[in-house]
Design a protein around this motif. Structure first.
Motif, PDB file in Angstrom:
ATOM      1  N   SER A   1      -1.987  -4.896  -4.861  1.00 28.54           N
ATOM      2  CA  SER A   1      -2.345  -3.639  -4.219  1.00 28.54           C
ATOM      3  C   SER A   1      -3.858  -3.516  -4.343  1.00 28.54           C
ATOM      4  O   SER A   1      -4.413  -3.769  -5.407  1.00 28.54           O
TER       5      SER A   1
ATOM      6  N   VAL B   1      -7.244  -1.166  -3.865  1.00 26.88           N
ATOM      7  CA  VAL B   1      -7.844   0.154  -3.706  1.00 26.88           C
ATOM      8  C   VAL B   1      -9.061  -0.031  -2.804  1.00 26.88           C
ATOM      9  O   VAL B   1     -10.035  -0.675  -3.196  1.00 26.88           O
TER      10      VAL B   1
ATOM     11  N   LEU C   1      -3.962  -5.537  -9.391  1.00 21.58           N
ATOM     12  CA  LEU C   1      -4.592  -4.371  -8.775  1.00 21.58           C
ATOM     13  C   LEU C   1      -6.078  -4.691  -8.634  1.00 21.58           C
ATOM     14  O   LEU C   1      -6.713  -5.106  -9.601  1.00 21.58           O
TER      15      LEU C   1
ATOM     16  N   GLY D   1      -1.985   2.781  -6.988  1.00 21.66           N
ATOM     17  CA  GLY D   1      -1.791   1.346  -6.817  1.00 21.66           C
ATOM     18  C   GLY D   1      -0.951   0.754  -7.936  1.00 21.66           C
ATOM     19  O   GLY D   1      -0.056  -0.069  -7.696  1.00 21.66           O
TER      20      GLY D   1
ATOM     21  N   GLU E   1      -6.337   4.247  -8.152  1.00 27.43           N
ATOM     22  CA  GLU E   1      -5.895   3.117  -8.970  1.00 27.43           C
ATOM     23  C   GLU E   1      -4.539   3.397  -9.627  1.00 27.43           C
ATOM     24  O   GLU E   1      -3.704   2.498  -9.717  1.00 27.43           O
TER      25      GLU E   1
ATOM     26  N   ARG F   1      -9.988  -3.708  -6.429  1.00 28.76           N
ATOM     27  CA  ARG F   1     -10.812  -2.840  -5.576  1.00 28.76           C
ATOM     28  C   ARG F   1     -11.538  -3.720  -4.577  1.00 28.76           C
ATOM     29  O   ARG F   1     -12.010  -4.796  -4.929  1.00 28.76           O
TER      30      ARG F   1
ATOM     31  N   ASP G   1       0.829  -1.204   0.000  1.00 25.26           N
ATOM     32  CA  ASP G   1       0.000   0.000   0.000  1.00 25.26           C
ATOM     33  C   ASP G   1       0.866   1.259   0.000  1.00 25.26           C
ATOM     34  O   ASP G   1       0.378   2.358   0.172  1.00 25.26           O
TER      35      ASP G   1
END
Length: 134
Positions: A37, A39, A82, A63, A60, A84, A10
């Motif tokens: 990573s 979000v 990546l 990230g 984003e 969410r 992060d």
């Protein structure tokens, strides 16, 4: 011992240390290294972000930059992801999908002053594979 190692980042100092540890372990065990990573738009309030795609886009992009940094500062191949969502849930989901033998996370995140951050604590508590906190 390890075939696939997953590291979560992060951008915090503990996460940067986690990347360094994961790289060392992947090199030592000739393991595949995956980096994730997440979000976490809940952190900023879903209602505040629901109509503002520029903020989500910025998160984003950040990230993506973190994952690119993990790729470029290592001497090993790193596959990246990546996502969410809730960080511990997405880390757990990706660990399952990538069949990770070990998850490496920073012991605190960007906003944590506790001895162990909430994401690290949840990963340790709820994920059914070995976790190294750094």
């Amino acid at each position: 011992m390890y075939e696939t190692i997953l590291v979560a980042t992060d951008g915090s100092e503990p996460a940067n240390r986690a990347v360094d540890y994961a790289v060392d372990l992947a090199s030592t065990f000739d393991a595949e290294l995956c980096a994730i990573s997440v979000v976490d738009i809940r952190r900023y309030g879903d209602t505040m972000l629901s109509g503002d795609t520029s903020i989500v886009g910025d998160l984003e992009r950040r990230g993506t930059e973190l994952l690119e940094d993990a790729q470029t500062r290592t001497g090993v191949d790193v596959s990246t992801e990546l996502r969410r969502g809730r960080p511990h849930e997405e880390i757990a989901r990706f660990a399952e999908e990538s069949d990770a033998d070990l998850i490496v996370v920073g012991n605190r995140g960007l906003g944590s002053s506790a001895e162990i951050g909430s994401t690290a604590e949840r990963v340790v508590r709820y994920v059914d594979r070995p976790v190294l906190t750094v």
